[in-house]
Enzyme design. Sequence first.
Site, PDB file in Angstrom:
ATOM      1  N   GLY A 140       6.994 -25.977  23.552  1.00  0.00           N
ATOM      2  CA  GLY A 140       7.809 -25.089  24.371  1.00  0.00           C
ATOM      3  C   GLY A 140       9.276 -25.080  23.956  1.00  0.00           C
ATOM      4  O   GLY A 140       9.983 -24.104  24.208  1.00  0.00           O
ATOM      5  N   GLU A 148       9.398 -22.601  21.292  1.00  0.00           N
ATOM      6  CA  GLU A 148       9.182 -21.279  21.904  1.00  0.00           C
ATOM      7  C   GLU A 148      10.418 -20.803  22.661  1.00  0.00           C
ATOM      8  O   GLU A 148      10.728 -19.617  22.669  1.00  0.00           O
ATOM      9  CB  GLU A 148       7.970 -21.343  22.831  1.00  0.00           C
ATOM     10  CG  GLU A 148       6.671 -21.541  22.045  1.00  0.00           C
ATOM     11  CD  GLU A 148       5.499 -21.883  22.945  1.00  0.00           C
ATOM     12  OE1 GLU A 148       5.547 -22.943  23.609  1.00  0.00           O
ATOM     13  OE2 GLU A 148       4.537 -21.105  22.992  1.00  0.00           O
ATOM     14  N   ALA A 177       7.004 -28.408  26.718  1.00  0.00           N
ATOM     15  CA  ALA A 177       6.716 -28.476  28.152  1.00  0.00           C
ATOM     16  C   ALA A 177       6.420 -29.923  28.505  1.00  0.00           C
ATOM     17  O   ALA A 177       5.977 -30.709  27.659  1.00  0.00           O
ATOM     18  CB  ALA A 177       5.531 -27.574  28.477  1.00  0.00           C
ATOM     19  N   GLU A 213       0.975 -28.336  19.889  1.00  0.00           N
ATOM     20  CA  GLU A 213       0.046 -28.293  21.021  1.00  0.00           C
ATOM     21  C   GLU A 213      -1.394 -28.607  20.617  1.00  0.00           C
ATOM     22  O   GLU A 213      -2.176 -29.107  21.426  1.00  0.00           O
ATOM     23  CB  GLU A 213       0.096 -26.918  21.711  1.00  0.00           C
ATOM     24  CG  GLU A 213       1.353 -26.655  22.520  1.00  0.00           C
ATOM     25  CD  GLU A 213       2.469 -26.012  21.701  1.00  0.00           C
ATOM     26  OE1 GLU A 213       2.423 -26.055  20.449  1.00  0.00           O
ATOM     27  OE2 GLU A 213       3.397 -25.458  22.327  1.00  0.00           O
TER      28      GLU A 213
HETATM   29  N1  CAA Z   1       6.601 -34.171  27.798  1.00  0.00           N
HETATM   30  C1  CAA Z   1       6.871 -35.291  28.518  1.00  0.00           C
HETATM   31  N2  CAA Z   1       7.506 -36.367  28.014  1.00  0.00           N
HETATM   32  C2  CAA Z   1       7.873 -36.319  26.715  1.00  0.00           C
HETATM   33  C3  CAA Z   1       7.615 -35.191  25.895  1.00  0.00           C
HETATM   34  C4  CAA Z   1       6.940 -34.075  26.502  1.00  0.00           C
HETATM   35  N3  CAA Z   1       6.702 -32.931  25.822  1.00  0.00           N
HETATM   36  N4  CAA Z   1       8.089 -35.441  24.655  1.00  0.00           N
HETATM   37  C5  CAA Z   1       8.636 -36.677  24.694  1.00  0.00           C
HETATM   38  N5  CAA Z   1       8.518 -37.205  25.938  1.00  0.00           N
HETATM   39  C6  CAA Z   1       8.961 -38.527  26.409  1.00  0.00           C
HETATM   40  C7  CAA Z   1       8.012 -39.630  25.967  1.00  0.00           C
HETATM   41  O1  CAA Z   1       6.922 -39.721  26.858  1.00  0.00           O
HETATM   42  C8  CAA Z   1       8.915 -40.827  26.017  1.00  0.00           C
HETATM   43  O2  CAA Z   1       9.082 -41.229  27.355  1.00  0.00           O
HETATM   44  P1  CAA Z   1       9.039 -42.808  27.736  1.00  0.00           P
HETATM   45  O3  CAA Z   1      10.229 -43.394  27.021  1.00  0.00           O
HETATM   46  O4  CAA Z   1       9.191 -42.797  29.225  1.00  0.00           O
HETATM   47  O5  CAA Z   1       7.745 -43.337  27.234  1.00  0.00           O
HETATM   48  C9  CAA Z   1      10.256 -40.264  25.558  1.00  0.00           C
HETATM   49  O6  CAA Z   1      10.195 -38.858  25.774  1.00  0.00           O
HETATM   50  C10 CAA Z   1      10.523 -40.497  24.099  1.00  0.00           C
HETATM   51  O7  CAA Z   1       9.382 -40.077  23.350  1.00  0.00           O
HETATM   52  P2  CAA Z   1       8.729 -40.976  22.203  1.00  0.00           P
HETATM   53  O8  CAA Z   1       8.700 -42.408  22.608  1.00  0.00           O
HETATM   54  O9  CAA Z   1       7.420 -40.343  21.845  1.00  0.00           O
HETATM   55  O10 CAA Z   1       9.806 -40.802  21.043  1.00  0.00           O
HETATM   56  P3  CAA Z   1       9.575 -40.635  19.467  1.00  0.00           P
HETATM   57  O11 CAA Z   1      10.940 -40.624  18.862  1.00  0.00           O
HETATM   58  O12 CAA Z   1       8.590 -41.632  18.963  1.00  0.00           O
HETATM   59  O13 CAA Z   1       8.904 -39.177  19.285  1.00  0.00           O
HETATM   60  C11 CAA Z   1       8.617 -36.827  19.705  1.00  0.00           C
HETATM   61  C12 CAA Z   1       9.591 -38.014  19.698  1.00  0.00           C
HETATM   62  C13 CAA Z   1       8.200 -36.519  18.268  1.00  0.00           C
HETATM   63  C14 CAA Z   1       9.372 -35.640  20.279  1.00  0.00           C
HETATM   64  C15 CAA Z   1       7.366 -37.174  20.550  1.00  0.00           C
HETATM   65  O14 CAA Z   1       7.803 -37.629  21.816  1.00  0.00           O
HETATM   66  C16 CAA Z   1       6.429 -36.045  20.754  1.00  0.00           C
HETATM   67  O15 CAA Z   1       5.620 -35.751  19.881  1.00  0.00           O
HETATM   68  N6  CAA Z   1       6.484 -35.402  21.954  1.00  0.00           N
HETATM   69  C17 CAA Z   1       5.539 -34.403  22.357  1.00  0.00           C
HETATM   70  C18 CAA Z   1       5.748 -33.085  21.619  1.00  0.00           C
HETATM   71  C19 CAA Z   1       4.689 -32.068  22.064  1.00  0.00           C
HETATM   72  O16 CAA Z   1       3.511 -32.283  21.942  1.00  0.00           O
HETATM   73  N7  CAA Z   1       5.180 -30.916  22.592  1.00  0.00           N
HETATM   74  C20 CAA Z   1       4.310 -29.868  23.079  1.00  0.00           C
HETATM   75  C21 CAA Z   1       4.163 -29.962  24.564  1.00  0.00           C
HETATM   76  S1  CAA Z   1       3.004 -28.806  25.219  1.00  0.00           S
HETATM   77  C22 CAA Z   1       3.849 -27.346  25.338  1.00  0.00           C
HETATM   78  O17 CAA Z   1       5.022 -27.262  25.040  1.00  0.00           O
HETATM   79  C23 CAA Z   1       3.047 -26.172  25.859  1.00  0.00           C
HETATM   80  C24 CAA Z   1       3.745 -24.859  25.753  1.00  0.00           C
HETATM   81  O18 CAA Z   1       3.495 -24.113  24.838  1.00  0.00           O
HETATM   82  C25 CAA Z   1       4.680 -24.405  26.773  1.00  0.00           C
END
Ligand code: CAA
Length: 258
Positions: A109, A112, A66, A132
């Site tokens: 998400g 999921e 998400a 998460e």
């Molecule tokens: N939401 C918003 N933006 C996200 C995102 C997310 N879930 N995941 C990645 N992005 C964005 C980053 O902010 C970044 O944007 P900018 O270039 O504008 O800064 C871009 O995507 C690239 O991300 P990274 O620079 O972090 O790239 P990376 O290669 O170093 O890492 C990654 C990739 C491992 C996917 C890392 O981005 C990450 O850990 N993302 C978050 C994953 C996460 O926590 N997901 C759970 C979300 S909560 C949820 O899903 C609730 C639910 O149950 C419904």
Amino acid sequence: MTYETIIVEQPADGVGLVQLNRPRAFNALTGALMDELMTALESMDADDTIRCMVITGSSKVFAAGADIGEMAQAAPADLIHMDFIARWERLRGIHKPVIAAVAGYALGGGCELALACDMIVAAENAVFGQPEINLGVIPGAGGTQRLARTIGKALTMEMVLNDRRLSAAEAERFGLVNRVVPTEDYRDAAVKLAAEIAARAPLAVRLAKDAVNMALETTLSAGLAYERNHFYGLFSTHDQKEGMAAFLEKRDPDWQGR
Ligand code: CAA
């Protein structure tokens, strides 16, 4: 219909494909994207030329969860008003089979969403995780429930409580995915599987999906009765008469979906 966050295609006869398309945000699932995805799937579900669907991302990321920016400042009431997670439930109302074609990250998400599909074809570079806990929350779109039902309690606890991630090979070993294929082939492999299902008797496919899903919802006795009703009911269809006649006459059946 024009979409801003997804791309819709028909890559093979009877197959509808939706590609999540927010590459700069790692396909983070905004409310708008989920609305577009569900609208596209519902429209394919109502389209007689489509019999099976595929959801995919890019070869680097299926979806990173998400959209964190969208929910970071939210209060519970905001999430309720936005219908933030409830829109995900629309996937459960889709009658035709939906296959997730997963390459790269399927996190939060994103994991999921793949779990809510009927089957998963994974690329060798796929990574499944529920991170998460790192954000001070828990999965909200079915992760705790569907993972526990699929891979068991022990590994689910590790994934949800301690951000244990699964490689594609592990996901296959633990029964999370149907198959793992070379990364360059993952999309074609999912479309091929979808095309094979699309060529089968449509009503039987629909009721088969419904009956299998019921196994996860009910007791064995109620589930067996449910299956039996579907089985008997199919004997009222043209396709049952045609399928059995074709077998006895040693020819290919001509399915009509009625
Ligand atoms: N939401 C918003 N933006 C996200 C995102 C997310 N879930 N995941 C990645 N992005 C964005 C980053 O902010 C970044 O944007 P900018 O270039 O504008 O800064 C871009 O995507 C690239 O991300 P990274 O620079 O972090 O790239 P990376 O290669 O170093 O890492 C990654 C990739 C491992 C996917 C890392 O981005 C990450 O850990 N993302 C978050 C994953 C996460 O926590 N997901 C759970 C979300 S909560 C949820 O899903 C609730 C639910 O149950 C419904």
